[in-house]
Design an enzyme around this catalytic site. Structure first.
Site, PDB file in Angstrom:
ATOM      1  N   LYS A  10      73.544  15.341 -76.461  1.00  0.00           N
ATOM      2  CA  LYS A  10      74.137  14.814 -77.696  1.00  0.00           C
ATOM      3  C   LYS A  10      74.962  15.869 -78.436  1.00  0.00           C
ATOM      4  O   LYS A  10      75.947  15.559 -79.082  1.00  0.00           O
ATOM      5  CB  LYS A  10      73.040  14.306 -78.623  1.00  0.00           C
ATOM      6  CG  LYS A  10      72.089  13.345 -77.960  1.00  0.00           C
ATOM      7  CD  LYS A  10      72.806  12.086 -77.497  1.00  0.00           C
ATOM      8  CE  LYS A  10      71.904  11.098 -76.834  1.00  0.00           C
ATOM      9  NZ  LYS A  10      71.610  11.341 -75.416  1.00  0.00           N
ATOM     10  N   TYR A  33      63.471   0.175 -69.995  1.00  0.00           N
ATOM     11  CA  TYR A  33      63.889   1.402 -70.692  1.00  0.00           C
ATOM     12  C   TYR A  33      62.654   2.099 -71.287  1.00  0.00           C
ATOM     13  O   TYR A  33      61.818   1.455 -71.914  1.00  0.00           O
ATOM     14  CB  TYR A  33      64.876   1.067 -71.824  1.00  0.00           C
ATOM     15  CG  TYR A  33      65.086   2.249 -72.748  1.00  0.00           C
ATOM     16  CD1 TYR A  33      64.368   2.366 -73.938  1.00  0.00           C
ATOM     17  CD2 TYR A  33      65.936   3.286 -72.389  1.00  0.00           C
ATOM     18  CE1 TYR A  33      64.515   3.472 -74.763  1.00  0.00           C
ATOM     19  CE2 TYR A  33      66.099   4.394 -73.206  1.00  0.00           C
ATOM     20  CZ  TYR A  33      65.373   4.492 -74.382  1.00  0.00           C
ATOM     21  OH  TYR A  33      65.506   5.596 -75.187  1.00  0.00           O
ATOM     22  N   TYR A  78      64.578   9.474 -69.111  1.00  0.00           N
ATOM     23  CA  TYR A  78      65.963   9.733 -68.677  1.00  0.00           C
ATOM     24  C   TYR A  78      66.050  10.524 -67.370  1.00  0.00           C
ATOM     25  O   TYR A  78      66.208   9.947 -66.294  1.00  0.00           O
ATOM     26  CB  TYR A  78      66.714  10.471 -69.798  1.00  0.00           C
ATOM     27  CG  TYR A  78      66.739   9.735 -71.103  1.00  0.00           C
ATOM     28  CD1 TYR A  78      65.895  10.090 -72.159  1.00  0.00           C
ATOM     29  CD2 TYR A  78      67.601   8.656 -71.302  1.00  0.00           C
ATOM     30  CE1 TYR A  78      65.916   9.403 -73.360  1.00  0.00           C
ATOM     31  CE2 TYR A  78      67.620   7.966 -72.505  1.00  0.00           C
ATOM     32  CZ  TYR A  78      66.780   8.353 -73.523  1.00  0.00           C
ATOM     33  OH  TYR A  78      66.804   7.663 -74.722  1.00  0.00           O
TER      34      TYR A  78
HETATM   35  C1  LIG Z   1      67.848  13.329 -72.413  1.00  0.00           C
HETATM   36  C2  LIG Z   1      68.837  12.222 -72.215  1.00  0.00           C
HETATM   37  N1  LIG Z   1      69.398  12.061 -70.989  1.00  0.00           N
HETATM   38  C3  LIG Z   1      70.297  11.075 -70.752  1.00  0.00           C
HETATM   39  C4  LIG Z   1      70.684  10.193 -71.742  1.00  0.00           C
HETATM   40  C5  LIG Z   1      71.699   9.103 -71.408  1.00  0.00           C
HETATM   41  O1  LIG Z   1      72.944   9.445 -72.001  1.00  0.00           O
HETATM   42  P1  LIG Z   1      73.957   8.300 -72.461  1.00  0.00           P
HETATM   43  O2  LIG Z   1      73.255   7.534 -73.555  1.00  0.00           O
HETATM   44  O3  LIG Z   1      75.172   9.046 -72.929  1.00  0.00           O
HETATM   45  O4  LIG Z   1      74.210   7.416 -71.276  1.00  0.00           O
HETATM   46  C6  LIG Z   1      70.139  10.333 -73.040  1.00  0.00           C
HETATM   47  C7  LIG Z   1      70.553   9.351 -74.124  1.00  0.00           C
HETATM   48  N2  LIG Z   1      69.541   9.155 -75.099  1.00  0.00           N
HETATM   49  C8  LIG Z   1      69.659   8.144 -76.144  1.00  0.00           C
HETATM   50  C9  LIG Z   1      68.695   8.536 -77.279  1.00  0.00           C
HETATM   51  O5  LIG Z   1      68.505   7.751 -78.217  1.00  0.00           O
HETATM   52  O6  LIG Z   1      68.133   9.682 -77.191  1.00  0.00           O
HETATM   53  C10 LIG Z   1      70.928   7.572 -76.476  1.00  0.00           C
HETATM   54  C11 LIG Z   1      69.857   6.765 -75.804  1.00  0.00           C
HETATM   55  C12 LIG Z   1      69.207  11.365 -73.277  1.00  0.00           C
HETATM   56  O7  LIG Z   1      68.646  11.547 -74.502  1.00  0.00           O
END
Ligand SMILES: Cc1ncc(COP(=O)(O)O)c(CNC2(C(=O)O)CC2)c1O
Length: 337
Positions: free
Chosen positions: A51, A269, A295
């Site tokens: 992020k 999810y 993730y």
């Molecule tokens: C550690 C980690 N790895 C991959 C991703 C996926 O990235 P994208 O959302 O850009 O596809 C997140 C996202 N997380 C979100 C969150 O609310 O933390 C946006 C869903 C992530 O935190």
């Protein structure tokens, strides 16, 4: 590069480092070389992560409009909301996070899920953390709109950052920069990464990497692994962000698809499957590196499966993009006890 026309606010240490996972590669038969680009170690803010690379292109817009709050949204163990708060701390702004019930929390985790890990850190950093009962969706949310409305009616000027920064107009730019950075590191290392495996939920990480690599004609090297458990919605949103980012960048190309593997996002999810836990343990045991059940455990599971299925050419260099997230492991202790 094309990115130069956009203002950037530094939040990272510099180029994120690249690990070589020799033990994991050997454990998987030694057919390919496996590397990892470590966005999980890209900054000193909170637990670092993907992020922050996105916020580097959003912060200038926040500073230009003298906003009083940054407002974002995610699940209870969201990395996005934590990094929003950490970024706000650095800017001397307040942060309000709307944290929804995105995950069907397992019984064994119920006593602690909203107390440990990312949400604990969010509170320590002074975030105004607001738990709401609404369920999972990566799109725009009523709870988010209501919070912006409330702050405005109180005379504040809130800056909205949607889930994962992804629907933000500049959401894809951070990871276009990731691609430019990777190309530089390839030159320095005298190596070329044949495939890039990255987790995909709200889409702007994979979209940015895809568009970034498309500058070099290498968009097909990118393999996005679904972790949303709602692959149709994630596919549509990611493709939209790809084309939006390509347009504002001035790449002059439109895309109608991207490599997207939807086999590892289950059961839903935020809940790991058997293979997710095995992948986390295998990487842990072979490389001493941690990934999370929401993730990167799922994208690591995807990478391992693709190697086992011989989807990568013999001797090729496969890059795993580690985007952070291990900080939520304490909210999933029952899977590892
Ligand atoms: C550690 C980690 N790895 C991959 C991703 C996926 O990235 P994208 O959302 O850009 O596809 C997140 C996202 N997380 C979100 C969150 O609310 O933390 C946006 C869903 C992530 O935190």
């Amino acid at each position: 590069t094309l990115l130069d026309k956009f203002e950037k606010y530094d939040l990272l240490f510099g180029p994120s480092p690249i690990s070589k996972f020799e033990n994991l590669a050997k454990e998987l038969g030694g057919k390919v070389n496996i590397y990892a680009k470590r966005e999980d170690r890209n900054s000193g803010l909170a637990f670092a992560g993907n992020k922050l690379r996105k916020f580097e292109y959003i912060v200038p817009d926040i500073l230009a409009g003298n906003y009083t709050h940054i407002v974002s949204i995610g699940g209870i163990q969201s990395n996005q909301t934590l990094m929003t708060i950490a970024t706000a701390c650095k800017l001397g702004l307040k942060a309000v996070t709307v944290q929804e019930n995105w995950v069907p929390i397992p019984e064994a985790e119920k006593p602690t899920y909203d107390k440990v890990g990312n949400i604990e850190a969010a509170r320590i950093l002074g975030g105004d953390v607001r738990l709401v009962p609404d369920g999972f969706d990566i799109g725009m949310r009523k709870s988010f709109e209501d919070t912006l409305q409330e702050l405005t009616s109180q005379g504040f000027k809130p800056y909205p950052v949607p889930a994962g920064c992804s629907e933000h107009k500049y959401g894809g730019l951070g990871f276009v920069g990731f691609a430019d950075e990777l190309i530089k590191q390839e030159k320095e290392m005298g190596i070329k990464f044949d495939k890039i495996v990255v987790c995909c939920v709200t889409g702007s990480t994979a979209a940015g990497i895809f568009v970034g690599m498309a500058q070099y004609g290498r968009e097909n090297d990118v393999i996005a692994i679904d972790a949303s458990g709602k692959p149709e919605k994630t596919f549509e949103q990611t493709l939209r962000i790809i084309n939006h980012t390509s347009e504002i960048l001035g790449l002059g190309k439109k895309f109608d698809t991207f490599n997207f593997d939807t086999r590892f996002g289950g059961p839903v999810y935020g809940i790991p499957n058997e293979g997710t836990i095995e992948a986390i343990k295998l990487l842990g045991k072979t490389e001493g590196t941690l990934t999370d059940p929401v993730y990167e455990g799922k994208s690591m599971q995807g990478l391992i499966e693709l190697v086992k299925e011989d989807k990568f050419e013999e001797g090729s260099n496969v890059l795993f993009v580690h985007l952070g997230g291990a900080s939520s492991l304490s909210a999933y202790q029952s899977y590892f006890s």
